[in-house]
Scaffold this motif. Structure first.
Motif, PDB file in Angstrom:
ATOM      1  N   ALA A 264      -0.126  -7.030  -2.366  1.00  0.00           N
ATOM      2  CA  ALA A 264       1.267  -6.905  -1.938  1.00  0.00           C
ATOM      3  C   ALA A 264       1.949  -5.718  -2.601  1.00  0.00           C
ATOM      4  CB  ALA A 264       2.019  -8.181  -2.286  1.00  0.00           C
ATOM      5  N   GLY A 265       2.831  -5.084  -1.825  1.00  0.00           N
ATOM      6  CA  GLY A 265       3.740  -4.108  -2.395  1.00  0.00           C
ATOM      7  C   GLY A 265       4.948  -4.842  -2.967  1.00  0.00           C
ATOM      8  N   THR A 266       5.809  -4.123  -3.646  1.00  0.00           N
ATOM      9  CA  THR A 266       6.979  -4.756  -4.251  1.00  0.00           C
ATOM     10  C   THR A 266       8.248  -3.979  -3.949  1.00  0.00           C
ATOM     11  OG1 THR A 266       6.679  -3.568  -6.342  1.00  0.00           O
ATOM     12  CG2 THR A 266       5.618  -5.730  -6.135  1.00  0.00           C
ATOM     13  N   ASP A 267       9.362  -4.682  -4.084  1.00  0.00           N
ATOM     14  CA  ASP A 267      10.684  -4.072  -3.931  1.00  0.00           C
ATOM     15  C   ASP A 267      11.645  -4.871  -4.798  1.00  0.00           C
ATOM     16  OD1 ASP A 267      11.919  -2.072  -1.492  1.00  0.00           O
ATOM     17  OD2 ASP A 267      13.362  -3.281  -2.626  1.00  0.00           O
ATOM     18  N   THR A 268      12.817  -4.301  -5.074  1.00  0.00           N
ATOM     19  CA  THR A 268      13.793  -5.000  -5.908  1.00  0.00           C
ATOM     20  C   THR A 268      15.076  -5.317  -5.148  1.00  0.00           C
ATOM     21  OG1 THR A 268      14.577  -2.870  -6.777  1.00  0.00           O
ATOM     22  CG2 THR A 268      12.912  -4.053  -8.072  1.00  0.00           C
TER      23      THR A 268
ATOM     24  N   ALA B 142       3.724  -7.944   2.088  1.00  0.00           N
ATOM     25  CA  ALA B 142       2.300  -7.845   2.418  1.00  0.00           C
ATOM     26  C   ALA B 142       2.112  -7.748   3.927  1.00  0.00           C
ATOM     27  CB  ALA B 142       1.541  -9.047   1.873  1.00  0.00           C
ATOM     28  N   ALA B 143       1.002  -7.186   4.336  1.00  0.00           N
ATOM     29  CA  ALA B 143       0.695  -7.056   5.760  1.00  0.00           C
ATOM     30  C   ALA B 143       0.250  -8.396   6.330  1.00  0.00           C
ATOM     31  CB  ALA B 143      -0.408  -6.016   5.953  1.00  0.00           C
TER      32      ALA B 143
ATOM     33  N   PHE C  68       8.454 -15.595   4.339  1.00  0.00           N
ATOM     34  CA  PHE C  68       8.493 -15.624   5.802  1.00  0.00           C
ATOM     35  C   PHE C  68       7.822 -14.383   6.371  1.00  0.00           C
ATOM     36  CE2 PHE C  68      12.716 -14.223   4.285  1.00  0.00           C
ATOM     37  CZ  PHE C  68      12.788 -12.952   4.831  1.00  0.00           C
ATOM     38  N   TYR C  69       7.423 -14.525   7.637  1.00  0.00           N
ATOM     39  CA  TYR C  69       6.663 -13.492   8.345  1.00  0.00           C
ATOM     40  C   TYR C  69       7.531 -12.895   9.439  1.00  0.00           C
ATOM     41  CZ  TYR C  69       3.015 -11.496  11.383  1.00  0.00           C
ATOM     42  OH  TYR C  69       2.251 -10.668  12.174  1.00  0.00           O
ATOM     43  N   LEU C  70       7.466 -11.574   9.572  1.00  0.00           N
ATOM     44  CA  LEU C  70       8.169 -10.852  10.628  1.00  0.00           C
ATOM     45  C   LEU C  70       7.134 -10.397  11.651  1.00  0.00           C
ATOM     46  CD1 LEU C  70      10.458  -8.777   8.244  1.00  0.00           C
ATOM     47  CD2 LEU C  70      11.129 -10.782   9.572  1.00  0.00           C
ATOM     48  N   PRO C  71       6.953 -11.162  12.741  1.00  0.00           N
ATOM     49  CA  PRO C  71       5.841 -10.901  13.664  1.00  0.00           C
ATOM     50  C   PRO C  71       6.058  -9.712  14.592  1.00  0.00           C
ATOM     51  CG  PRO C  71       7.140 -12.747  14.440  1.00  0.00           C
ATOM     52  CD  PRO C  71       7.709 -12.373  13.115  1.00  0.00           C
ATOM     53  N   THR C  72       7.278  -9.245  14.720  1.00  0.00           N
ATOM     54  CA  THR C  72       7.566  -8.082  15.563  1.00  0.00           C
ATOM     55  C   THR C  72       8.345  -7.054  14.754  1.00  0.00           C
ATOM     56  OG1 THR C  72       9.606  -9.117  16.382  1.00  0.00           O
ATOM     57  CG2 THR C  72       7.604  -9.467  17.673  1.00  0.00           C
ATOM     58  N   ARG C  73       8.413  -5.861  15.272  1.00  0.00           N
ATOM     59  CA  ARG C  73       9.076  -4.775  14.541  1.00  0.00           C
ATOM     60  C   ARG C  73      10.558  -5.083  14.328  1.00  0.00           C
ATOM     61  NH1 ARG C  73       9.145   0.326  12.758  1.00  0.00           N
ATOM     62  NH2 ARG C  73      10.994   1.595  13.137  1.00  0.00           N
ATOM     63  N   VAL C  74      10.999  -4.835  13.107  1.00  0.00           N
ATOM     64  CA  VAL C  74      12.418  -4.931  12.757  1.00  0.00           C
ATOM     65  C   VAL C  74      12.885  -3.522  12.424  1.00  0.00           C
ATOM     66  CG1 VAL C  74      14.100  -5.857  11.138  1.00  0.00           C
ATOM     67  CG2 VAL C  74      12.162  -7.264  11.867  1.00  0.00           C
TER      68      VAL C  74
ATOM     69  N   ILE D 264       7.257 -11.337   3.650  1.00  0.00           N
ATOM     70  CA  ILE D 264       8.095 -11.084   2.473  1.00  0.00           C
ATOM     71  C   ILE D 264       8.176 -12.378   1.670  1.00  0.00           C
ATOM     72  CG2 ILE D 264      10.327 -10.280   1.630  1.00  0.00           C
ATOM     73  CD1 ILE D 264      10.821  -9.042   4.387  1.00  0.00           C
ATOM     74  N   ARG D 265       7.904 -12.288   0.375  1.00  0.00           N
ATOM     75  CA  ARG D 265       8.052 -13.441  -0.526  1.00  0.00           C
ATOM     76  C   ARG D 265       9.118 -13.101  -1.568  1.00  0.00           C
ATOM     77  NH1 ARG D 265       2.823 -16.452  -2.556  1.00  0.00           N
ATOM     78  NH2 ARG D 265       3.196 -17.452  -0.523  1.00  0.00           N
ATOM     79  N   GLN D 266      10.144 -13.960  -1.661  1.00  0.00           N
ATOM     80  CA  GLN D 266      11.256 -13.719  -2.572  1.00  0.00           C
ATOM     81  C   GLN D 266      11.440 -14.908  -3.510  1.00  0.00           C
ATOM     82  OE1 GLN D 266      14.597 -11.537  -0.383  1.00  0.00           O
ATOM     83  NE2 GLN D 266      13.422 -12.389   1.319  1.00  0.00           N
ATOM     84  N   ILE D 267      11.785 -14.599  -4.763  1.00  0.00           N
ATOM     85  CA  ILE D 267      11.904 -15.605  -5.803  1.00  0.00           C
ATOM     86  C   ILE D 267      13.387 -15.852  -6.097  1.00  0.00           C
ATOM     87  CG2 ILE D 267      11.151 -16.299  -8.094  1.00  0.00           C
ATOM     88  CD1 ILE D 267       8.897 -15.589  -6.027  1.00  0.00           C
ATOM     89  N   VAL D 268      13.764 -17.120  -6.137  1.00  0.00           N
ATOM     90  CA  VAL D 268      15.145 -17.489  -6.452  1.00  0.00           C
ATOM     91  C   VAL D 268      15.127 -18.588  -7.513  1.00  0.00           C
ATOM     92  CG1 VAL D 268      15.813 -16.980  -4.069  1.00  0.00           C
ATOM     93  CG2 VAL D 268      15.390 -19.337  -4.730  1.00  0.00           C
ATOM     94  N   ARG D 269      16.239 -18.739  -8.223  1.00  0.00           N
ATOM     95  CA  ARG D 269      16.361 -19.835  -9.187  1.00  0.00           C
ATOM     96  C   ARG D 269      17.572 -20.685  -8.824  1.00  0.00           C
ATOM     97  NH1 ARG D 269      17.266 -19.770 -15.760  1.00  0.00           N
ATOM     98  NH2 ARG D 269      19.357 -19.120 -15.143  1.00  0.00           N
TER      99      ARG D 269
END
Length: 299
Positions: free
Chosen positions: A181-185, A168-169, A146-152, A61-66
């Motif tokens: 990558a897919g996206t979400d809000t 992204a996978a 960050f990467y989630l290496p196991t199921r959440v 997951i990649r998230q953008i902050v300001r």
């Protein structure tokens, strides 16, 4: 005699910003900040966790902050507040955001927790990273990956991000661009970015509902009223040492937790976590109450 009715006009955004600036100017005159010789940690960006989110499995997951204020180092805070199980988070990076999912090449830095590149967060708990040597300026966009290496099974989210998150996978945290990558809000797990200020500084936290959260403002454009306030403060050298932190939750209520269609823990129950416990906080603005009125027939 005809009945005479009166009404009070709704404050315009500019009026609200002027009030906040006057409030902060008055408060700054009576609230002591760390001395110029001190280097203090303070929260520069935040998103209040408000509900349980979707599952993930071996995804990045990649998230953008300001950031609302600058500093010489940064720390990242993650939350598993609404999780039902322990969450393992690995390969965490912070970088300068370029555009879309892309980061500026050569800016990515590894984030560690107690010296380790991964962290395990218990259900209902949070985790604060080690300091990262990553100088930032006020109003700079960062990408936290960050990467989630196991199921959440259940994630923790802030539902109304008004900022695109990229999913992204596999482990792509160090990649400059995520082409598939897919996206979400929504925001996922990420709740705070803290900076080590180079001089005396303090933060104002805004507790609120959808008005503060930014509903109706343009996505990916930082046009919430809290963003406008941060820009106003940075434009005034006398107030540029004040960070602005948005702790709004769309549908939030002051005394009672959200009952559909309202969401999130009440402001009263989250006040310590989302306001008082954050480093460097000197002031709190409360802007809400309409949901309490409209939901007055609910528990």
């Amino acid at each position: 005699m005809p009945e005479i009715t009166t009404s009070r006009p709704t404050p315009r955004p500019t009026t609200l910003l002027l009030f906040c600036l006057l409030f902060l100017a008055a408060a700054a005159a009576t609230t002591s900040l760390p001395s110029a010789a001190e280097r203090s940690w303070l929260v520069a960006w935040a998103a209040a966790p408000d509900s349980a989110g979707p599952p993930f499995e071996r995804q990045s997951i990649r998230q953008i902050v300001r950031t609302s204020i600058g500093g010489s180092r940064v720390r990242i805070r993650l939350s598993n507040l609404f999780g039902t199980d322990t969450v393992r988070i690995g390969s965490i990076h912070v970088a300068t955001h370029a555009r879309g999912s892309a980061i500026v090449p050569g800016t990515s830095r590894l984030v560690t927790f107690n010296g380790a590149p991964t962290v395990t967060v218990a259900a209902g708990a949070g985790a604060l990273s080690d300091p990262v040597a990553f100088p930032v300026t006020a109003l700079q966009e960062l990408a936290v990956s960050f990467y989630l290496p196991t199921r959440v099974a259940t994630s923790t989210v802030h539902g109304t991000a008004l900022q695109t998150a990229f999913i992204a996978a596999g482990d792509q945290t160090a990649e400059a661009v995520w082409s598939k990558a897919g996206t979400d809000t929504s925001r996922f797990f990420l709740t705070d970015v803290e900076v080590e200020a180079d001089g005396p500084a303090g933060a104002v936290v805004i507790m609120g509902d959808s008005i503060t959260d930014g509903v109706g403002s343009t996505e990916d454009a930082n046009r919430r009223w809290s963003d406008a306030l941060a820009e106003r403060l940075q434009a005034d050298p006398a107030l540029a040492s004040i960070a602005v932190v948005n702790a709004g939750i769309s549908g939030n209520r002051i005394l009672n937790d959200g009952v559909a269609p309202f969401i999130g823990p009440s402001s009263l129950s989250r006040f310590d976590r989302d306001a008082l416990d954050k480093p460097g906080v000197r002031w709190v603005i409360l802007l809400q109450g309409s949901n309490d009125i409209s939901a007055s027939d609910m528990l």
